[in-house]
Design a protein around this motif. Structure first.
Motif, mmCIF file in Angstrom:
data_model
loop_
_atom_site.group_PDB
_atom_site.id
_atom_site.type_symbol
_atom_site.label_atom_id
_atom_site.label_comp_id
_atom_site.label_asym_id
_atom_site.label_seq_id
_atom_site.Cartn_x
_atom_site.Cartn_y
_atom_site.Cartn_z
ATOM 1 N N GLN A 1 0.933 -1.261 -0.029
ATOM 2 C CA GLN A 1 -0.011 -0.304 -0.358
ATOM 3 C C GLN A 1 0.751 1.109 -0.028
ATOM 4 O O GLN A 1 1.076 1.375 0.966
ATOM 5 N N VAL A 2 0.678 1.938 -1.353
ATOM 6 C CA VAL A 2 1.196 3.390 -0.865
ATOM 7 C C VAL A 2 0.106 4.431 -0.677
ATOM 8 O O VAL A 2 -0.553 4.245 -1.342
ATOM 9 N N HIS A 3 0.603 5.026 0.536
ATOM 10 C CA HIS A 3 -0.189 5.954 1.104
ATOM 11 C C HIS A 3 -0.547 7.323 0.634
ATOM 12 O O HIS A 3 0.507 7.448 0.330
ATOM 13 N N PRO A 4 -1.731 7.436 -0.054
ATOM 14 C CA PRO A 4 -1.900 8.675 0.382
ATOM 15 C C PRO A 4 -1.021 9.722 0.083
ATOM 16 O O PRO A 4 -0.393 11.048 -0.430
ATOM 17 N N THR A 5 -1.342 10.403 1.361
ATOM 18 C CA THR A 5 -0.811 11.488 1.968
ATOM 19 C C THR A 5 0.706 11.112 2.558
ATOM 20 O O THR A 5 0.239 10.898 4.482
ATOM 21 N N ALA A 6 1.354 11.711 2.714
ATOM 22 C CA ALA A 6 2.589 11.708 3.549
ATOM 23 C C ALA A 6 3.725 13.293 3.279
ATOM 24 O O ALA A 6 3.256 13.597 1.937
ATOM 25 N N ILE A 7 4.351 13.578 4.135
ATOM 26 C CA ILE A 7 5.532 14.425 4.101
ATOM 27 C C ILE A 7 6.490 13.659 3.157
ATOM 28 O O ILE A 7 7.186 13.119 4.373
ATOM 29 N N ARG B 1 -7.785 4.716 -0.217
ATOM 30 C CA ARG B 1 -5.835 4.753 -0.190
ATOM 31 C C ARG B 1 -5.462 4.181 -1.798
ATOM 32 O O ARG B 1 -4.651 5.291 -2.157
ATOM 33 N N ASP B 2 -5.381 3.288 -2.115
ATOM 34 C CA ASP B 2 -5.177 3.146 -3.677
ATOM 35 C C ASP B 2 -5.801 4.071 -4.534
ATOM 36 O O ASP B 2 -4.425 4.674 -5.784
ATOM 37 N N ILE B 3 -7.138 4.267 -4.660
ATOM 38 C CA ILE B 3 -7.326 5.156 -5.406
ATOM 39 C C ILE B 3 -6.910 7.065 -5.106
ATOM 40 O O ILE B 3 -6.457 7.507 -6.309
ATOM 41 N N ALA B 4 -6.919 7.166 -4.004
ATOM 42 C CA ALA B 4 -6.457 8.391 -3.739
ATOM 43 C C ALA B 4 -4.717 8.382 -4.134
ATOM 44 O O ALA B 4 -4.674 9.557 -4.994
ATOM 45 N N THR B 5 -4.501 7.760 -4.432
ATOM 46 C CA THR B 5 -3.071 6.947 -4.186
ATOM 47 C C THR B 5 -3.033 7.576 -5.514
ATOM 48 O O THR B 5 -2.195 8.550 -6.045
ATOM 49 N N ARG B 6 -3.431 6.964 -6.196
ATOM 50 C CA ARG B 6 -2.918 6.577 -8.001
ATOM 51 C C ARG B 6 -3.437 8.302 -8.587
ATOM 52 O O ARG B 6 -2.925 8.554 -9.316
ATOM 53 N N PRO C 1 -2.698 25.496 3.655
ATOM 54 C CA PRO C 1 -2.668 23.556 3.591
ATOM 55 C C PRO C 1 -1.267 22.701 3.727
ATOM 56 O O PRO C 1 -0.142 23.653 2.922
ATOM 57 N N MET C 2 -1.945 21.621 4.382
ATOM 58 C CA MET C 2 -0.262 20.817 4.113
ATOM 59 C C MET C 2 -0.251 20.160 2.748
ATOM 60 O O MET C 2 -0.598 20.039 1.641
ATOM 61 N N LYS C 3 1.127 20.347 2.287
ATOM 62 C CA LYS C 3 1.929 19.781 1.337
ATOM 63 C C LYS C 3 2.145 18.367 0.866
ATOM 64 O O LYS C 3 2.862 18.452 2.002
ATOM 65 N N ILE C 4 1.133 17.309 0.398
ATOM 66 C CA ILE C 4 1.979 16.075 0.916
ATOM 67 C C ILE C 4 1.781 15.050 -0.398
ATOM 68 O O ILE C 4 1.703 16.114 -2.076
ATOM 69 N N PHE C 5 2.704 14.180 -0.700
ATOM 70 C CA PHE C 5 2.948 13.100 -1.478
ATOM 71 C C PHE C 5 2.229 11.940 -0.898
ATOM 72 O O PHE C 5 2.955 11.274 0.116
ATOM 73 N N PRO C 6 2.189 10.921 -2.008
ATOM 74 C CA PRO C 6 1.918 9.070 -1.974
ATOM 75 C C PRO C 6 3.141 8.846 -1.129
ATOM 76 O O PRO C 6 4.366 9.417 -1.843
#
Lengths: 638, 278
Positions: A237-243, A310-315, A368-373
C-alpha cells in the motif's frame, strides 16, 4: 525451565505480538517475547487515525458488522479469503470494549461515549480514535498489560534481541528460534512449542517509507528463506498522504481527510477543462476557491469525495502530479484543513498537526499541508491457513490452524500475515487485524501447544538447536571477514530507489523485468561487502549488512509476483494490464524461496469468495459504466 | 547520502555541517570525540529538511573522520523518526531532545555550522549514543503501571468518561518514555547497579504515569500500592522542584502538575495510613 514445561515464543512486540502475548499468558502458558526494541517503542505507535468497528450509532443508521465485512472485502478488491474477515469484523466491537477497559483514552462525546469519525472506504462513522495517535495509545495499553504479566513472571522479554532463524525439526515442525543479542552479539537458541511471528511490514525494502527503521521485513524474509510460503507480496500500500523527508516519509493520517480535509491542486479552467495553474507555487490562500482550485477527488468521486480508499486516492494524486498539476510544478498536492477551527484540529488531530509543524515548520491551521504518496503497508506477508466454519461465516474458535503458516507450529500475526486486507487495506483496519490476530488466533496457539504436550520442545534433541546456532555463527563470521569492498548502505539505497521506481504506484512488465535484473546485480554485490565495523559489541553495521541480504530476498517475490500478475487490482496497478481479471487472477500469489538461485517461485491459488460475490469496484466514479454498491446511503452520518 | 557530491566537490545548495560526536566502545570503556563533515542538502520543495538521524545515517555509510581516518559507524538508537516512539533521545548541543525532530535547517543552517552529539548521561552507555534505559521501564513496573482488568474476554465497555477527563488523561498518556525529563533532572542520577533501582528516584515521567493510572476508574484500584512507592525511598519527595523536566518534555506533558498532584495524593495517603493503620 521445568523439564516438561510448555512455552511459546512471540517474535515482535507491536500490537499483534503484545495481544498474542497477553492472550497466551492469560491461557496459562509462559511466553518468551523477542523484540528488536523495547516493546513500547514498536512501530505500531506510528498508527494515527483509528480503529474500525461497528458501533451503536452506526448500527441504528443501518450499518452492521456485515457492512464492515463487506466494505473490507470491497476495499480489498475481493482478493482476501472471506471467512477470516467475517470473523474479524464481528469481533471488532468487542475489541474496542476491551481496549476501553484497558484504559485507552478514546476521544469522548459530551455524554462520555466513545467518539467516532469518518474514514476512507466507508460512508458511516465507524472509526474509534484517541486524538491522532491511536496506535500509540493502543500500544501503550497492551504494553501495560504485558508489563503486568512480566511483573508476575509469566512473560519474559528479550528486548534488543534479533530473530535470526526458526528451528524446524525433521518432521517439519517449528520447535524454537535462534536469536542474537544486539549488545553482546551472542547468538543462542530458544526452545518453544509454538512460535508466533508478529514482526510487521517491510517498508524499508523501498528505502523511504512511512515505516520505522526496524521495519525491514527481515524476520519475515528469514522465515520465507527457511521454507515458509510468502503470499501476495506484490500488494504494497502506498499511502496517499505523506510528507517527504530526508530520512523517511512521515505519515499524515487519513483521519485528516476523515475529519474534513480536502485534497486539491492549483488549476485554472480552459475550455471547460482543468489545466495546470500558471503560477501554482503562489500563496495557496490567495487562490480563488471556485476558479483556481481543483478538488479533483470530490469532482471525480461525488459519493466518497476525499474519503475514497487509499489505492484510489494515491493513483489520483500521482496522476495529477504526472499531468503537471503538482504544487509549484513539483510532486505535491494540497491537503487542506484550514477551514477547520484550531480547537477542532487540536482535540481531534493534535498528534499529526504537531508532526507537520515540527517537521515542515508550517501551521496546518493556517496553510494547507503539502503531501505526496509514500510506501506504507504490506498487505502481503507470510502465507497462513485458517479453519473456516461450515457456512464460511467466520473461523472455528480456538482451532490451532488459524493463522498457522505451512510450517507446523509457526504462526504469523498482524501485518506480517497476508490475510484480511486483500489487494488494498482500508484505513483503520490494521490496528484491528493486529489485535484480532493476537486475541482470536492466540487461543489457537495455546490449543496447539497443549496438543503438543506429549512431545515438548524441552525434551527435543539439543543437536537440532546447536546446528542452527552454528550455521548462524558462520554466516556472521563470513560477513565479518568479507573484503569485497561493497557498502551495505549503498546496496540498500539502490534497492530502495529501484523498488520505488519499479513497484509502487504504477508498474509495467518491462520495468519489473528491469528491476529483477537489478536485484540480481545487488544480490551479487551483497556477497562482496566489506564491513566498516568488525567488532563484537553492539555492532549495528553487522546487523544492517545482514538484513540487507534478507531485504534483497524479499524484494524478489514483490517484483516477481507483480510481474506475473497481469492485471490491475487494488494497490497493484499495471499500465500494461489496466483491468481487473478475475478469471485469471482472483487468486493468491504464493511465493516459495529457491535457495539455489535466491529467487522466488510463484504459483497461484484460489481465494475463498463464498460469502460476497466480486463486483465492479469503482466507488461511484463519475463516468464509470456501472454502479458500485447495492445500497449506498445518501449522506454520511451526522 | 549521495557520493556524487564527494566526487564533484560541493554541489550547489549543499552545505557542510561538522558533527562532534562523543563515542564510547562499550560499558566501562573510556569515551573519545570524533569529528565528521557531513554534506547537507538545503531543504527545497518536496525534499524536506535533513535531521540528525539522516546525518548519522550518512556517517554510517561513510565512516571517515575529518582527519581522513576510517572509523566505525556511530551506534545510535532510533525508531519511528517522527517523535512518537521515544527511542532517539540524545544530548544535542548541550540540550537533551529527540534527534529525529532536530532539523538541520534550524540547528545548523549555515555552511560550517557545528553540531555536538552526546549520549544521555543518566543512563549507562551501551555504545556511542546508544544508552540503556531499562531502569525507566523497571520503574513503570514498580508503580504497577497498568489497569488491573479482569482479563481479555468480552465483558462489555469500560467506564464512561467526560471529554475533559479524557483530554487530561490523553495528554499524560502521550509519554513515550524517552527520558528527556530524567536527563534534565538534577535529582535523577546515573545508577548502573540494578539492585539499587528499587530505591533510586523514579523521576518525573514515572510520577506522571502514577497520576495517569490513578485517574482511571479501574486503574485507581492499585492507587494505594502506587502511593506506597511514591511515599517511599525514590518517590515523589525526592523531587527537588527544579522544574527542568517540564521544559524539556518533547510532548509538553504537564509534568510539574503531575508532581504536584502525586505529592498531594501521597500526603493524603500517609495521613490516612497514620490514622487508619495499614
Amino acid at each position: 525451565m521445568g523439564s516438561n514445561e510448555l512455552r511459546v515464543i512471540v517474535v515482535g512486540g507491536g500490537l499483534a505480538g503484545l495481544a498474542a502475548t497477553v492472550r497466551i499468558a492469560e491461557a496459562g502458558l509462559p511466553v518468551d517475547l523477542f523484540s528488536l526494541v523495547p516493546v513500547k517503542r514498536s512501530h505500531s505507535v506510528c498508527a494515527q487515525g483509528g480503529i474500525n468497528a461497528c458501533n451503536e450509532v452506526a448500527r441504528q443508521q443501518g450499518y452492521s458488522e456485515y457492512e464492515h465485512f463487506d466494505e473490507t472485502i470491497y476495499g480489498g478488491d475481493f482478493l482476501q479469503h472471506q471467512p477470516p474477515v467475517y470473523e474479524m469484523a464481528h469481533m471488532a466491537p468487542k475489541i474496542i470494549d476491551l481496549l476501553d477497559r484497558m484504559g485507552v483514552p478514546f476521544n469522548r462525546t459530551a455524554e462520555g461515549m466513545r467518539d467516532l469519525r469518518l474514514f476512507g472506504g466507508s460512508l458511516y462513522k465507524r472509526t474509534h480514535f484517541a486524538g491522532a495517535t491511536t496506535g500509540q495509545q493502543l500500544m501503550y495499553a497492551l504494553d501495560e498489560q504485558t508489563r503486568r504479566y512480566r511483573s508476575e513472571g509469566k512473560v519474559t522479554a528479550y528486548e534488543f534481541w534479533e530473530f535470526l532463524w526458526p528451528v524446524i525439526d525433521v518432521d517439519g515442525k517449528c520447535r524454537g528460534i535462534v536469536a542474537q543479542d544486539l549488545r553482546t552479539m551472542q547468538i543462542r537458541s530458544f526452545r518453544a512449542d509454538a512460535v508466533v511471528i508478529a514482526t510487521g511490514g517491510c517498508g524499508l525494502v523501498f528505502g523511504q517509507s512511512t515505516n520505522s527503521v526496524m521495519c525491514t521485513g527481515g524476520a519475515a524474509s528469514r522465515c520465507y528463506q527457511a521454507g515458509v510460503k510468502y503470499a501476495n507480496a506484490e500488494f504494497i500500500q502506498v499511502h496517499p498522504t505523506a510528507i517527504p523527508g530526508a530520512d523517511k516519509l512521515r505519515l499524515m493520517s487519513e483521519s485528516a481527510r476523515g475529519e474534513g480535509g480536502r485534497v486539491w491542486v492549483p488549476a485554472v479552467k480552459k475550455d471547460g477543462k482543468w489545466a495546470p495553474h500558471p503560477d501554482s507555487g503562489r500563496d495557496p490562500r490567495k487562490l480563488d476557491e471556485a476558479t483556481e482550485r481543483w478538488y479533483f477527488l470530490e469532482e471525480k468521486y461525488p459519493a466518497y469525495g476525499n474519503i475514497v480508499p487509499r489505492d484510489i486516492a494515491t493513483r489520483e494524486i500521482f496522476s495529477v502530479c504526472m499531468a503537471g498539476f503538482g504544487v509549484g510544478g513539483g510532486n505535491m498536492v494540497y491537503l487542506d484543513l484550514t477551514h477547520r477551527s484550531r480547537e477542532f484540529l487540536e482535540t481531534r488531530l493534535g498528534g499529526i498537526i504537531e508532526i507537520y509543524r515540527k517537521f515542515v515548520g508550517e501551521d496546518p491551521a493556517e496553510l494547507p499541508m503539502k503531501i505526496f504518496p509514500g510506501v506504507h503497508y504490506s498487505m502481503g506477508g507470510l502465507w497462513t491457513q485458517y479453519a473456516p466454519k461450515g457456512d464460511l461465516k467466520g473461523m472455528v474458535k480456538g482451532d490451532p490452524r488459524n493463522m498457522m503458516t505451512n510450517v507446523e507450529g509457526l504462526y504469523a500475526f498482524g501485518e506480517v500475515n497476508y490475510q484480511y486486507h486483500g489487494a488494498n487495506r482500508l484505513g483503520a483496519n490494521a490496528l484491528l487485524s493486529c489485535i484480532f490476530d493476537g486475541l482470536f488466533c492466540g487461543e489457537g496457539v495455546a490449543g496447539y501447544v497443549r496438543e503438543m504436550g506429549a512431545d515438548p520442545a524441552s525434551q527435543a534433541s539439543a543437536s537440532m538447536y546447536d546446528e542452527v546456532v552454528r550455521r548462524e555463527e558462520s554466516r556472521i563470521k563470513s560477513l565479518l571477514s568479507s573484503k569485497g569492498g561493497e557498502n551495505p548502505y549503498q546496496i540498500a539505497k539502490e534497492l530502495g530507489a529501484e523498488m520505488t521506481a519499479a513497484s509502487t504506484v504504477v508498474k509495467s512488465g518491462a520495468r519489473l523485468e528491469k528491476a529483477l535484473a537489478k536485484l540480481e546485480e545487488l544480490r551479487g554485490r551483497h556477497e562482496r561487502m566489506s564491513l566498516a565495523d568488525t567488532g563484537s559489541w553492539a555492532n549495528q553495521n553487522l546487523n544492517w549488512a545482514r538484513v540487507v541480504g534478507d531485504m534483497l530476498a524479499l524484494a524478489d517475490p514483490i517484483l516477481r509476483g507483480g510481474l506475473m500478475r497481469e492485471e490491475s487490482r487494488g494497490s497493484h496497478y499495471r499500465e500494461d494490464f489496466t483491468e481487473r481479471n478475475d478469471e485469471r487472477f482472483l487468486k493468491t500469489s504464493v511465493a516459495e524461496f529457491d535457495a539455489t538461485t535466491g529467487r522466488s517461485r510463484i504459483t497461484h491459488e484460489d481465494v475463498e469468495i463464498g460469502l460476497v460475490k466480486p463486483r465492479v469496484r469503482n466507488y461511484g466514479k463519475v463516468g464509470s459504466k456501472s454502479k458500485t454498491k447495492k445500497n449506498e446511503p445518501a449522506t454520511a452520518s451526522a | 547520502m549521495s557520493s556524487k557530491n564527494d566526487a564533484k566537490g560541493k554541489a550547489a545548495n549543499t552545505r557542510t555541517v561538522r558533527f562532534n560526536i562523543k563515542r564510547c566502545d562499550g560499558p566501562g570503556q573510556p569515551s573519545r570525540w570524533e569529528r565528521f563533515d557531513v554534506p547537507v542538502q538545503s531543504s527545497s520543495a518536496g525534499s524536506g529538511s535533513a535531521n540528525v538521524i539522516s546525518c548519522l545515517q550518512w556517517i554510517a555509510a561513510n565512516p571517515v573522520t575529518i582527519e581522513g581516518r576510517k572509523t566505525t559507524p556511530v551506534s545510535f538508537d532510533c525508531g519511528c523518526l517522527e517523535e512518537v516512539c521515544g527511542a532517539c533521545t540524545m544530548v544535542i548541543n548541550g540540550q537533551v531532545r529527540q534527534s529525529c525532530s532536530c532539523l538541520m535547517d534550524s540547528c545548523a543552517p549555515n555552511d560550517g555550522d557545528e553540531v555536538t552529539l552526546e549520549p544521555m548521561s543518566k543512563f549507562p552507555v551501551n555504545r556511542d549514543l546508544f544508552v540503556d534505559r531499562s531502569r525507566l521501564f523497571n520503574d513503570l513496573e514498580r508503580i504497577r503501571g497498568w489497569v488491573p482488568i479482569d482479563g481479555t474476554y468480552d465483558l462489555g465497555a469500560g467506564p464512561r468518561e467526560t471529554p475533559e477527563q479524557q483530554q487530561q488523561r490523553y495528554k499524560l498518556s502521550e509519554c513515550m518514555s524517552c527520558g528527556c525529563c530524567l536527563e534534565a533532572c538534577p535529582q535523577y542520577t546515573l545508577e548502573p547497579d540494578e539492585k539499587e533501582w528499587d530505591h533510586a528516584f523514579v523521576g518525573a515521567a514515572v510520577i506522571s504515569q502514577t497520576r495517569y493510572f490513578n485517574m482511571h476508574a479501574t486503574g485507581k484500584e492499585l492507587a494505594k500500592q502506587r502511593l506506597d512507592v511514591m511515599s517511599g525511598p525514590g518517590g515523589v519527595s525526592d523531587c527537588g522542584n527544579a522544574q527542568n523536566c517540564v521544559k524539556v518534555c518533547p510532548k509538553e506533558i504537564p509534568l510539574t502538575e503531575s508532581i504536584g498532584s502525586v505529592g498531594r495524593q501521597t500526603t493524603i495517603h500517609k495521613i490516612r495510613e497514620f490514622f487508619m493503620g495499614r
